[in-house]
Design a protein around this motif. Structure first.
Motif, PDB file in Angstrom:
ATOM      1  N   VAL A  33      34.292  27.819  40.047  1.00 19.08           N
ATOM      2  CA  VAL A  33      33.771  29.148  40.425  1.00 19.08           C
ATOM      3  C   VAL A  33      34.907  30.182  40.557  1.00 19.08           C
ATOM      4  CG1 VAL A  33      32.573  30.433  42.229  1.00 19.08           C
ATOM      5  CG2 VAL A  33      31.699  28.216  41.459  1.00 19.08           C
ATOM      6  N   PRO A  34      35.976  29.881  41.341  1.00 17.09           N
ATOM      7  CA  PRO A  34      37.061  30.891  41.429  1.00 17.09           C
ATOM      8  C   PRO A  34      37.648  31.234  40.067  1.00 17.09           C
ATOM      9  CG  PRO A  34      37.311  29.234  43.126  1.00 17.09           C
ATOM     10  CD  PRO A  34      36.248  28.760  42.216  1.00 17.09           C
ATOM     11  N   LYS A  35      37.724  30.230  39.199  1.00 17.62           N
ATOM     12  CA  LYS A  35      38.242  30.522  37.866  1.00 17.62           C
ATOM     13  C   LYS A  35      37.331  31.489  37.123  1.00 17.62           C
ATOM     14  CE  LYS A  35      40.567  26.050  37.323  1.00 17.62           C
ATOM     15  NZ  LYS A  35      40.651  24.822  36.507  1.00 17.62           N
ATOM     16  N   ALA A  36      36.017  31.248  37.291  1.00 14.10           N
ATOM     17  CA  ALA A  36      35.071  32.129  36.601  1.00 14.10           C
ATOM     18  C   ALA A  36      35.139  33.550  37.150  1.00 14.10           C
ATOM     19  CB  ALA A  36      33.650  31.556  36.736  1.00 14.10           C
ATOM     20  N   LEU A  37      35.291  33.666  38.488  1.00 14.28           N
ATOM     21  CA  LEU A  37      35.406  35.003  39.092  1.00 14.28           C
ATOM     22  C   LEU A  37      36.664  35.722  38.600  1.00 14.28           C
ATOM     23  CD1 LEU A  37      34.337  34.228  42.782  1.00 14.28           C
ATOM     24  CD2 LEU A  37      33.036  35.490  41.059  1.00 14.28           C
ATOM     25  N   ALA A  38      37.760  34.976  38.554  1.00 13.21           N
ATOM     26  CA  ALA A  38      39.001  35.599  38.082  1.00 13.21           C
ATOM     27  C   ALA A  38      38.861  36.047  36.646  1.00 13.21           C
ATOM     28  CB  ALA A  38      40.155  34.606  38.232  1.00 13.21           C
ATOM     29  N   GLU A  39      38.206  35.215  35.827  1.00 15.79           N
ATOM     30  CA  GLU A  39      38.013  35.594  34.439  1.00 15.79           C
ATOM     31  C   GLU A  39      37.101  36.805  34.311  1.00 15.79           C
ATOM     32  OE1 GLU A  39      38.514  35.504  30.424  1.00 15.79           O
ATOM     33  OE2 GLU A  39      39.575  34.367  31.970  1.00 15.79           O
ATOM     34  N   ALA A  40      36.074  36.860  35.231  1.00 13.90           N
ATOM     35  CA  ALA A  40      35.161  38.023  35.204  1.00 13.90           C
ATOM     36  C   ALA A  40      35.898  39.297  35.587  1.00 13.90           C
ATOM     37  CB  ALA A  40      33.989  37.778  36.145  1.00 13.90           C
ATOM     38  N   PHE A  41      36.818  39.164  36.593  1.00 11.96           N
ATOM     39  CA  PHE A  41      37.618  40.333  36.985  1.00 11.96           C
ATOM     40  C   PHE A  41      38.500  40.799  35.830  1.00 11.96           C
ATOM     41  CE2 PHE A  41      36.978  39.132  41.580  1.00 11.96           C
ATOM     42  CZ  PHE A  41      36.340  40.308  41.938  1.00 11.96           C
ATOM     43  N   ARG A  42      39.135  39.837  35.130  1.00 11.85           N
ATOM     44  CA  ARG A  42      40.031  40.206  34.054  1.00 11.85           C
ATOM     45  C   ARG A  42      39.291  40.821  32.877  1.00 11.85           C
ATOM     46  NH1 ARG A  42      42.806  35.361  35.534  1.00 11.85           N
ATOM     47  NH2 ARG A  42      41.574  34.209  34.025  1.00 11.85           N
ATOM     48  N   SER A  43      38.112  40.261  32.627  1.00 14.60           N
ATOM     49  CA  SER A  43      37.365  40.794  31.478  1.00 14.60           C
ATOM     50  C   SER A  43      36.597  42.050  31.796  1.00 14.60           C
ATOM     51  CB  SER A  43      36.422  39.712  30.956  1.00 14.60           C
ATOM     52  OG  SER A  43      35.477  39.356  31.953  1.00 14.60           O
ATOM     53  N   GLY A  44      36.531  42.459  33.065  1.00 13.35           N
ATOM     54  CA  GLY A  44      35.809  43.665  33.449  1.00 13.35           C
ATOM     55  C   GLY A  44      34.327  43.476  33.632  1.00 13.35           C
ATOM     56  N   ASN A  45      33.864  42.237  33.590  1.00 10.77           N
ATOM     57  CA  ASN A  45      32.422  41.991  33.797  1.00 10.77           C
ATOM     58  C   ASN A  45      32.039  42.043  35.274  1.00 10.77           C
ATOM     59  OD1 ASN A  45      31.961  41.591  31.071  1.00 10.77           O
ATOM     60  ND2 ASN A  45      32.572  39.427  31.186  1.00 10.77           N
ATOM     61  N   LEU A  46      33.004  41.971  36.169  1.00 13.14           N
ATOM     62  CA  LEU A  46      32.728  41.990  37.605  1.00 13.14           C
ATOM     63  C   LEU A  46      33.728  42.922  38.259  1.00 13.14           C
ATOM     64  CD1 LEU A  46      31.094  40.761  39.953  1.00 13.14           C
ATOM     65  CD2 LEU A  46      32.888  39.008  40.151  1.00 13.14           C
ATOM     66  N   GLY A  47      33.151  43.861  39.060  1.00 17.78           N
ATOM     67  CA  GLY A  47      34.024  44.800  39.757  1.00 17.78           C
ATOM     68  C   GLY A  47      34.225  44.388  41.198  1.00 17.78           C
ATOM     69  N   VAL A  48      35.079  45.163  41.856  1.00 17.84           N
ATOM     70  CA  VAL A  48      35.374  44.841  43.255  1.00 17.84           C
ATOM     71  C   VAL A  48      34.169  45.058  44.120  1.00 17.84           C
ATOM     72  CG1 VAL A  48      36.838  45.441  45.211  1.00 17.84           C
ATOM     73  CG2 VAL A  48      37.809  45.382  42.922  1.00 17.84           C
ATOM     74  N   MET A  49      33.436  46.111  43.884  1.00 17.38           N
ATOM     75  CA  MET A  49      32.255  46.411  44.701  1.00 17.38           C
ATOM     76  C   MET A  49      31.176  45.338  44.489  1.00 17.38           C
ATOM     77  SD  MET A  49      33.204  48.940  46.380  1.00 17.38           S
ATOM     78  CE  MET A  49      31.651  49.240  47.199  1.00 17.38           C
ATOM     79  N   ASP A  50      31.082  44.931  43.249  1.00 14.00           N
ATOM     80  CA  ASP A  50      30.109  43.858  42.991  1.00 14.00           C
ATOM     81  C   ASP A  50      30.474  42.589  43.783  1.00 14.00           C
ATOM     82  OD1 ASP A  50      28.729  45.497  41.255  1.00 14.00           O
ATOM     83  OD2 ASP A  50      29.898  44.839  39.503  1.00 14.00           O
ATOM     84  N   TYR A  51      31.745  42.301  43.880  1.00  7.03           N
ATOM     85  CA  TYR A  51      32.193  41.129  44.622  1.00  7.03           C
ATOM     86  C   TYR A  51      31.872  41.265  46.092  1.00  7.03           C
ATOM     87  CZ  TYR A  51      35.323  37.601  46.507  1.00  7.03           C
ATOM     88  OH  TYR A  51      35.840  36.533  47.198  1.00  7.03           O
ATOM     89  N   TYR A  52      32.117  42.521  46.650  1.00  7.08           N
ATOM     90  CA  TYR A  52      31.797  42.745  48.070  1.00  7.08           C
ATOM     91  C   TYR A  52      30.313  42.595  48.329  1.00  7.08           C
ATOM     92  CZ  TYR A  52      36.502  44.274  49.286  1.00  7.08           C
ATOM     93  OH  TYR A  52      37.845  44.312  49.525  1.00  7.08           O
TER      94      TYR A  52
END
Length: 335
Positions: free
Chosen positions: A284-303
């Protein structure tokens, strides 16, 4: 000269004595005289022939005198033949006299054959006149109800002269009577019926013709004693129940072992599945990091996602208040 003549006379006298002893040995004059006075015709030549054939003349002559006085017509040749064959001549003569006095048909040929067969012919004649009682050993048998009975019988037998040569002896009689007792008791419905009427055993055994082919004739079979033994039927049932119990215990132990093995197998599978879950959670953390790098997930979305998780945990805590109280109560008890 006188001394020489005396020596010759002594030698002649000594030689004469020796010749006299030799003559008396080969010519038993006393037996010949005894036979003459007993009206038994035995010649000197026959007596000398007996000595030469190594047959004791006293045995033959005395037996012939006894037989003649008893009215039996026998010859020296017959007695000599039986003696040379290894027979007991005096015993045969006594048996013939006893059989003649008891009106039992027994010829000299039969008597000699019985004697040469190794049987005591005189004793056989006595048993024919006075029956013999044979005590059987303890015979154990089980009735139909499972109760063991121990019987002892007395068998009254009489010698069968015609079957003495080639017929079986007492051991066969005892074995057959024992077999008949076992069969009779085994065919009884209950042991009580045997104890009430022991004469039934005697009747059933006598009907089987147990004396066939033996040297005896069974006159009667009397049951002397019957004792009650152990309950064989109950013992067999107990042994069978014990065996069944052991089989059931073995099968139960087999099922328990299989259940334990299955439980261990399920535990191993549970650990395996948990390992897979942990492995998936680690991605899961790997997927989140990859989503952050690829721009599919933003900081607000994470919050927002974290807020949703917090709200979910809070709702779970509100929906299950008893678990928390129970844990607090257990902590208080421990204190």
């Amino acid at each position: 000269m006188e001394i020489a003549n005396s020596a010759i006379i002594l030698i002649a006298a000594f030689g004469g004595l020796i010749l006299l002893f030799i003559f008396l040995y080969f010519v038993p004059v006393n037996l010949w005289i005894t036979a003459i006075f007993a009206n038994v015709k035995v010649g000197i030549g026959e007596l000398i022939g007996m000595r030469i054939r190594k047959v004791p003349p006293s045995v033959i002559v005395n037996s012939l005198i006894t037989a003649t006085k008893a009215g039996l017509a026998l010859t020296t040749n017959e007695l000599e033949t039986h003696y040379l064959a290894g027979g007991n001549v005096p015993n045969v003569i006594r048996a013939l006299i006893s059989a003649d006095k008891a009106n039992i048909t027994l010829s000299f040929k039969q008597a000699t054959a019985i004697d040469l067969a190794g049987r005591d012919v005189f004793e056989a004649v006595q048993i024919s006149v006075n029956p013999k009682v044979i005590n059987t050993p303890n015979v154990a048998a089980v009735a139909a109800d499972g109760i063991q009975l121990i019987a002892k019988a007395r068998v009254t037998v009489r010698a069968n002269i015609a079957q003495l040569v080639g017929g079986s002896g007492e051991d066969t009689i005892l074995a057959r009577v024992g077999e008949g007792i076992v069969t009779s008791i085994g065919s009884a419905a209950t042991h009580k019926s045997v104890l009430e009427n022991p004469d039934k055993i005697s009747k059933l055994v006598l009907q089987r013709g147990l004396d066939a082919g033996t040297a005896f004739e069974i006159l009667s079979i009397d049951i002397a004693d019957i004792d009650v033994g152990t309950n064989i039927g109950a013992k067999l049932q107990i042994d069978q129940a014990s065996a069944d119990l052991k089989v059931a215990e073995a099968k139960a132990e087999e099922r328990r072992a299989m259940a334990v093995a299955l439980e261990q197998e399920m535990k191993a599978r549970n650990v395996e599945m948990r390992a897979k879950v942990v492995e998936a959670e680690a991605e899961v953390p790997k997927a989140l990091a990859e989503a952050f790098r690829s721009g599919n997930l933003g900081v607000m979305d994470y919050y927002k996602m974290e807020n949703i998780k917090s709200d979910t945990d809070m709702r779970d805590a509100i929906a299950k208040p008893d678990e928390g109280k129970g844990s607090d109560k257990s902590k208080g008890d421990k204190k």
